[in-house]
Design a protein around this motif. Sequence first.
Motif, PDB file in Angstrom:
ATOM      1  N   ALA A  18       7.490   6.689  -9.212  1.00 53.75           N
ATOM      2  CA  ALA A  18       6.628   7.115  -8.496  1.00 53.75           C
ATOM      3  C   ALA A  18       6.052   7.569  -7.743  1.00 53.75           C
ATOM      4  O   ALA A  18       6.836   7.084  -6.501  1.00 53.75           O
ATOM      5  CB  ALA A  18       5.625   6.949  -9.448  1.00 53.75           C
ATOM      6  N   VAL A  19       5.399   9.093  -6.834  1.00 54.56           N
ATOM      7  CA  VAL A  19       6.142   9.675  -5.632  1.00 54.56           C
ATOM      8  C   VAL A  19       4.284   9.741  -5.686  1.00 54.56           C
ATOM      9  O   VAL A  19       3.628  10.592  -6.748  1.00 54.56           O
ATOM     10  CB  VAL A  19       7.048  10.435  -4.971  1.00 54.56           C
ATOM     11  CG1 VAL A  19       8.831   9.750  -4.917  1.00 54.56           C
ATOM     12  CG2 VAL A  19       6.831  11.680  -5.856  1.00 54.56           C
ATOM     13  N   ARG A  20       3.688   9.897  -4.887  1.00 55.02           N
ATOM     14  CA  ARG A  20       2.587  10.364  -4.330  1.00 55.02           C
ATOM     15  C   ARG A  20       2.601  11.620  -3.734  1.00 55.02           C
ATOM     16  O   ARG A  20       2.668  11.952  -2.684  1.00 55.02           O
ATOM     17  CB  ARG A  20       1.568   9.671  -3.544  1.00 55.02           C
ATOM     18  CG  ARG A  20       0.002   9.708  -3.849  1.00 55.02           C
ATOM     19  CD  ARG A  20      -1.134   8.872  -2.636  1.00 55.02           C
ATOM     20  NE  ARG A  20      -0.833   7.985  -3.734  1.00 55.02           N
ATOM     21  CZ  ARG A  20      -1.859   7.642  -4.000  1.00 55.02           C
ATOM     22  NH1 ARG A  20      -3.147   8.215  -4.362  1.00 55.02           N
ATOM     23  NH2 ARG A  20      -2.263   6.329  -4.188  1.00 55.02           N
ATOM     24  N   TRP A  27      -0.045  10.761  -8.499  1.00 57.60           N
ATOM     25  CA  TRP A  27       1.795  10.162  -8.647  1.00 57.60           C
ATOM     26  C   TRP A  27       1.553  10.579  -9.541  1.00 57.60           C
ATOM     27  O   TRP A  27       1.178  11.148 -10.763  1.00 57.60           O
ATOM     28  CB  TRP A  27       1.018   8.556  -9.026  1.00 57.60           C
ATOM     29  CG  TRP A  27       1.222   7.773  -8.527  1.00 57.60           C
ATOM     30  CD1 TRP A  27      -0.295   6.570  -7.392  1.00 57.60           C
ATOM     31  CD2 TRP A  27       1.595   7.143  -6.858  1.00 57.60           C
ATOM     32  NE1 TRP A  27      -0.487   6.849  -7.205  1.00 57.60           N
ATOM     33  CE2 TRP A  27       0.727   6.141  -6.185  1.00 57.60           C
ATOM     34  CE3 TRP A  27       3.240   7.073  -6.048  1.00 57.60           C
ATOM     35  CZ2 TRP A  27       1.431   5.599  -4.883  1.00 57.60           C
ATOM     36  CZ3 TRP A  27       3.405   6.529  -5.805  1.00 57.60           C
ATOM     37  CH2 TRP A  27       2.467   6.207  -5.411  1.00 57.60           C
ATOM     38  N   THR A  28       3.498  11.347  -9.555  1.00 60.63           N
ATOM     39  CA  THR A  28       4.137  12.024 -10.595  1.00 60.63           C
ATOM     40  C   THR A  28       5.373  10.887 -10.419  1.00 60.63           C
ATOM     41  O   THR A  28       6.284  10.634  -9.793  1.00 60.63           O
ATOM     42  CB  THR A  28       4.451  13.144 -10.463  1.00 60.63           C
ATOM     43  OG1 THR A  28       4.883  13.488  -8.812  1.00 60.63           O
ATOM     44  CG2 THR A  28       2.569  14.038 -10.008  1.00 60.63           C
ATOM     45  N   TRP A 107       8.161   1.961  -6.871  1.00 59.38           N
ATOM     46  CA  TRP A 107       8.769   1.431  -7.824  1.00 59.38           C
ATOM     47  C   TRP A 107       7.341   1.281  -8.408  1.00 59.38           C
ATOM     48  O   TRP A 107       6.570   0.359  -7.713  1.00 59.38           O
ATOM     49  CB  TRP A 107       9.692  -0.011  -8.027  1.00 59.38           C
ATOM     50  CG  TRP A 107      10.963   1.152  -7.806  1.00 59.38           C
ATOM     51  CD1 TRP A 107      11.627   0.400  -6.383  1.00 59.38           C
ATOM     52  CD2 TRP A 107      11.780   1.671  -8.448  1.00 59.38           C
ATOM     53  NE1 TRP A 107      12.545   1.229  -6.154  1.00 59.38           N
ATOM     54  CE2 TRP A 107      13.372   1.856  -7.555  1.00 59.38           C
ATOM     55  CE3 TRP A 107      11.438   2.676  -9.452  1.00 59.38           C
ATOM     56  CZ2 TRP A 107      14.372   2.605  -7.997  1.00 59.38           C
ATOM     57  CZ3 TRP A 107      12.907   3.393 -10.006  1.00 59.38           C
ATOM     58  CH2 TRP A 107      13.597   2.835  -9.306  1.00 59.38           C
ATOM     59  N   PHE A 108       6.744   1.240 -10.341  1.00 61.70           N
ATOM     60  CA  PHE A 108       6.026   0.771 -10.805  1.00 61.70           C
ATOM     61  C   PHE A 108       6.058   0.157 -11.806  1.00 61.70           C
ATOM     62  O   PHE A 108       7.510   0.851 -12.433  1.00 61.70           O
ATOM     63  CB  PHE A 108       5.144   1.555 -10.923  1.00 61.70           C
ATOM     64  CG  PHE A 108       3.691   2.436 -10.250  1.00 61.70           C
ATOM     65  CD1 PHE A 108       3.095   1.854  -9.435  1.00 61.70           C
ATOM     66  CD2 PHE A 108       4.499   3.270  -9.372  1.00 61.70           C
ATOM     67  CE1 PHE A 108       1.979   2.317  -8.990  1.00 61.70           C
ATOM     68  CE2 PHE A 108       4.042   3.839  -8.357  1.00 61.70           C
ATOM     69  CZ  PHE A 108       2.843   3.173  -7.717  1.00 61.70           C
ATOM     70  N   PRO A 109       5.726  -0.652 -12.527  1.00 63.77           N
ATOM     71  CA  PRO A 109       6.355  -1.432 -13.366  1.00 63.77           C
ATOM     72  C   PRO A 109       6.049  -0.636 -15.483  1.00 63.77           C
ATOM     73  O   PRO A 109       4.874  -0.088 -15.243  1.00 63.77           O
ATOM     74  CB  PRO A 109       5.489  -2.805 -13.747  1.00 63.77           C
ATOM     75  CG  PRO A 109       4.992  -2.961 -12.509  1.00 63.77           C
ATOM     76  CD  PRO A 109       4.722  -2.224 -11.716  1.00 63.77           C
ATOM     77  N   PRO A 114       1.355   4.215 -12.445  1.00 62.23           N
ATOM     78  CA  PRO A 114       0.306   4.360 -12.147  1.00 62.23           C
ATOM     79  C   PRO A 114      -0.460   5.536 -13.139  1.00 62.23           C
ATOM     80  O   PRO A 114      -0.316   5.910 -13.923  1.00 62.23           O
ATOM     81  CB  PRO A 114       0.663   5.459 -10.735  1.00 62.23           C
ATOM     82  CG  PRO A 114       1.928   6.458 -11.092  1.00 62.23           C
ATOM     83  CD  PRO A 114       2.411   4.700 -11.910  1.00 62.23           C
ATOM     84  N   PRO A 115      -1.886   5.969 -12.616  1.00 65.21           N
ATOM     85  CA  PRO A 115      -2.186   6.728 -12.717  1.00 65.21           C
ATOM     86  C   PRO A 115      -1.804   8.346 -13.553  1.00 65.21           C
ATOM     87  O   PRO A 115      -1.407   9.050 -11.698  1.00 65.21           O
ATOM     88  CB  PRO A 115      -3.517   7.563 -12.503  1.00 65.21           C
ATOM     89  CG  PRO A 115      -3.647   6.208 -11.190  1.00 65.21           C
ATOM     90  CD  PRO A 115      -2.501   5.296 -11.565  1.00 65.21           C
TER      91      PRO A 115
END
Length: 138
Positions: A18-20, A27-28, A107-109, A114-115
């Motif tokens: 994800a990127v902000r 976050w998307t 990276w996010f689990p 992220p929201p």
Amino acid sequence: MPGVTALVLDRSRTRLLAVRRTDTGAWTPVTGIIDPGEEPARAAVREVAEEAGIACTALRLLDVRALPPTTYPNGDHAQFLDLCVLCEAEDDAAPFPADGENTEARWFPLGAPPPMNARFVEQLELAITDRPETRLAR
């Protein structure tokens, strides 16, 4: 206009890239505009490299939907047809905000993304359930 969302998972299928966004702070997954004559899968791979510095492989089309019209701060109006492509990272490289369109990339689990807005949550769920068909909005 045709647009692409690149939903990138790591090779173990346990993390989401994800990127902000610089403009909204949201976050998307990586998103972008498909160039004239460009194949959507190539656009997804290109956008991921440009925005997060990650090499990936496009696997399949997850979702197709028309997005609502949008107006940009400069007054421009646009409406996108979004093609969401499931991608897999080619290695375990650390992402970074590569082109100024984002302030963060990481990276996010999958269990703790992220929201994100409802569209991206739905597209992530499609990737996690891993059904073979493409979702077509009706």
